[in-house]
Design a protein around this motif. Sequence first.
Motif, mmCIF file in Angstrom:
data_model
loop_
_atom_site.group_PDB
_atom_site.id
_atom_site.type_symbol
_atom_site.label_atom_id
_atom_site.label_comp_id
_atom_site.label_asym_id
_atom_site.label_seq_id
_atom_site.Cartn_x
_atom_site.Cartn_y
_atom_site.Cartn_z
ATOM 1 N N MET A 1 0.841 -1.180 0.000
ATOM 2 C CA MET A 1 0.000 0.000 0.000
ATOM 3 C C MET A 1 0.886 1.244 0.000
ATOM 4 O O MET A 1 1.368 1.645 1.050
ATOM 5 N N PRO A 2 1.112 1.834 -1.140
ATOM 6 C CA PRO A 2 1.954 3.030 -1.176
ATOM 7 C C PRO A 2 1.268 4.241 -0.574
ATOM 8 O O PRO A 2 0.066 4.426 -0.692
ATOM 9 N N ILE A 3 2.077 5.044 0.095
ATOM 10 C CA ILE A 3 1.619 6.329 0.618
ATOM 11 C C ILE A 3 2.375 7.394 -0.163
ATOM 12 O O ILE A 3 3.608 7.387 -0.187
ATOM 13 N N TYR A 4 1.664 8.283 -0.817
ATOM 14 C CA TYR A 4 2.270 9.350 -1.587
ATOM 15 C C TYR A 4 2.126 10.654 -0.811
ATOM 16 O O TYR A 4 1.111 10.903 -0.172
ATOM 17 N N GLU A 5 3.154 11.494 -0.890
ATOM 18 C CA GLU A 5 3.146 12.757 -0.176
ATOM 19 C C GLU A 5 3.069 13.906 -1.179
ATOM 20 O O GLU A 5 3.747 13.879 -2.205
ATOM 21 N N PHE A 6 2.224 14.891 -0.881
ATOM 22 C CA PHE A 6 2.002 16.027 -1.768
ATOM 23 C C PHE A 6 2.141 17.328 -0.999
ATOM 24 O O PHE A 6 1.945 17.370 0.212
ATOM 25 N N LYS A 7 2.433 18.410 -1.731
ATOM 26 C CA LYS A 7 2.490 19.754 -1.159
ATOM 27 C C LYS A 7 1.582 20.649 -1.978
ATOM 28 O O LYS A 7 1.637 20.655 -3.205
ATOM 29 N N CYS A 8 0.753 21.423 -1.296
ATOM 30 C CA CYS A 8 -0.125 22.377 -1.956
ATOM 31 C C CYS A 8 0.706 23.605 -2.322
ATOM 32 O O CYS A 8 1.411 24.165 -1.482
ATOM 33 N N MET A 9 0.630 24.020 -3.559
ATOM 34 C CA MET A 9 1.384 25.173 -4.031
ATOM 35 C C MET A 9 0.695 26.491 -3.667
ATOM 36 O O MET A 9 1.262 27.555 -3.839
ATOM 37 N N GLU A 10 -0.525 26.416 -3.142
ATOM 38 C CA GLU A 10 -1.265 27.616 -2.744
ATOM 39 C C GLU A 10 -1.042 27.945 -1.265
ATOM 40 O O GLU A 10 -0.707 29.066 -0.922
ATOM 41 N N CYS A 11 -1.220 26.944 -0.367
ATOM 42 C CA CYS A 11 -1.141 27.205 1.076
ATOM 43 C C CYS A 11 0.048 26.511 1.754
ATOM 44 O O CYS A 11 0.200 26.606 2.965
ATOM 45 N N ASN A 12 0.870 25.796 0.975
ATOM 46 C CA ASN A 12 2.061 25.084 1.463
ATOM 47 C C ASN A 12 1.762 23.930 2.413
ATOM 48 O O ASN A 12 2.656 23.455 3.102
ATOM 49 N N GLU A 13 0.528 23.478 2.472
ATOM 50 C CA GLU A 13 0.161 22.321 3.292
ATOM 51 C C GLU A 13 0.795 21.071 2.684
ATOM 52 O O GLU A 13 0.776 20.866 1.476
ATOM 53 N N VAL A 14 1.353 20.194 3.540
ATOM 54 C CA VAL A 14 1.892 18.911 3.097
ATOM 55 C C VAL A 14 0.950 17.836 3.620
ATOM 56 O O VAL A 14 0.580 17.834 4.794
ATOM 57 N N PHE A 15 0.541 16.908 2.733
ATOM 58 C CA PHE A 15 -0.396 15.863 3.133
ATOM 59 C C PHE A 15 -0.080 14.570 2.411
ATOM 60 O O PHE A 15 0.651 14.543 1.429
ATOM 61 N N GLU A 16 -0.599 13.478 2.937
ATOM 62 C CA GLU A 16 -0.356 12.153 2.376
ATOM 63 C C GLU A 16 -1.627 11.587 1.774
ATOM 64 O O GLU A 16 -2.730 11.899 2.220
ATOM 65 N N VAL A 17 -1.444 10.740 0.765
ATOM 66 C CA VAL A 17 -2.556 10.026 0.150
ATOM 67 C C VAL A 17 -2.197 8.543 0.165
ATOM 68 O O VAL A 17 -1.154 8.147 -0.360
ATOM 69 N N LEU A 18 -3.038 7.718 0.788
ATOM 70 C CA LEU A 18 -2.837 6.278 0.862
ATOM 71 C C LEU A 18 -3.600 5.617 -0.274
ATOM 72 O O LEU A 18 -4.794 5.858 -0.452
ATOM 73 N N CYS A 19 -2.922 4.792 -1.065
ATOM 74 C CA CYS A 19 -3.553 4.081 -2.178
ATOM 75 C C CYS A 19 -3.650 2.606 -1.823
ATOM 76 O O CYS A 19 -2.644 1.899 -1.816
ATOM 77 N N VAL A 20 -4.852 2.157 -1.498
ATOM 78 C CA VAL A 20 -5.066 0.776 -1.093
ATOM 79 C C VAL A 20 -5.177 -0.141 -2.309
ATOM 80 O O VAL A 20 -4.531 -1.173 -2.376
ATOM 81 N N ASN A 21 -5.959 0.241 -3.295
ATOM 82 C CA ASN A 21 -6.145 -0.549 -4.515
ATOM 83 C C ASN A 21 -5.831 0.310 -5.729
ATOM 84 O O ASN A 21 -6.005 1.524 -5.705
ATOM 85 N N SER A 22 -5.410 -0.322 -6.811
ATOM 86 C CA SER A 22 -5.115 0.432 -8.030
ATOM 87 C C SER A 22 -6.383 1.030 -8.641
ATOM 88 O O SER A 22 -6.310 1.957 -9.431
ATOM 89 N N ASP A 23 -7.551 0.513 -8.258
ATOM 90 C CA ASP A 23 -8.821 1.025 -8.780
ATOM 91 C C ASP A 23 -9.387 2.188 -7.958
ATOM 92 O O ASP A 23 -10.396 2.765 -8.323
ATOM 93 N N ASP A 24 -8.734 2.525 -6.815
ATOM 94 C CA ASP A 24 -9.230 3.590 -5.953
ATOM 95 C C ASP A 24 -9.236 4.934 -6.680
ATOM 96 O O ASP A 24 -8.338 5.248 -7.448
ATOM 97 N N THR A 25 -10.277 5.716 -6.427
ATOM 98 C CA THR A 25 -10.361 7.071 -6.957
ATOM 99 C C THR A 25 -10.150 8.022 -5.791
ATOM 100 O O THR A 25 -10.832 7.939 -4.779
ATOM 101 N N VAL A 26 -9.170 8.908 -5.937
ATOM 102 C CA VAL A 26 -8.823 9.836 -4.871
ATOM 103 C C VAL A 26 -8.903 11.251 -5.417
ATOM 104 O O VAL A 26 -8.416 11.524 -6.515
ATOM 105 N N ALA A 27 -9.522 12.156 -4.657
ATOM 106 C CA ALA A 27 -9.590 13.560 -5.062
ATOM 107 C C ALA A 27 -8.193 14.151 -4.957
ATOM 108 O O ALA A 27 -7.601 14.163 -3.890
ATOM 109 N N MET A 28 -7.656 14.603 -6.079
ATOM 110 C CA MET A 28 -6.312 15.173 -6.100
ATOM 111 C C MET A 28 -6.393 16.667 -5.847
ATOM 112 O O MET A 28 -6.311 17.480 -6.762
ATOM 113 N N GLU A 29 -6.605 16.993 -4.571
ATOM 114 C CA GLU A 29 -6.684 18.386 -4.163
ATOM 115 C C GLU A 29 -6.181 18.501 -2.737
ATOM 116 O O GLU A 29 -6.099 17.516 -2.008
ATOM 117 N N CYS A 30 -5.819 19.711 -2.358
ATOM 118 C CA CYS A 30 -5.305 19.977 -1.019
ATOM 119 C C CYS A 30 -6.371 19.655 0.024
ATOM 120 O O CYS A 30 -7.540 20.026 -0.135
#
Length: 80
Positions: A1-30
Amino acid sequence: MPIYEFKCMECNEVFEVLCVNSDDTVAMECKKCQSPNIERILSSTNFAMGSGGGAKSGMSSETRNCSTGSCTTYNVPGVE
């Protein structure tokens, strides 16, 4: 289960997204400001190898040759 880390270019918030299945749909937003202007960042790592003892002073490598070429083994600092 990969965990990806992202940074918002607007507010500089850093957050993680956990991908359980390859079919999962995740909102790609801060997660804080809901901006879609995000960038994937390289996560830092923390590791220790071995058990007991003290820490090594630095990384070293050993290269060996064989009939099919060569390979390098890296000795990474950590707990022995």
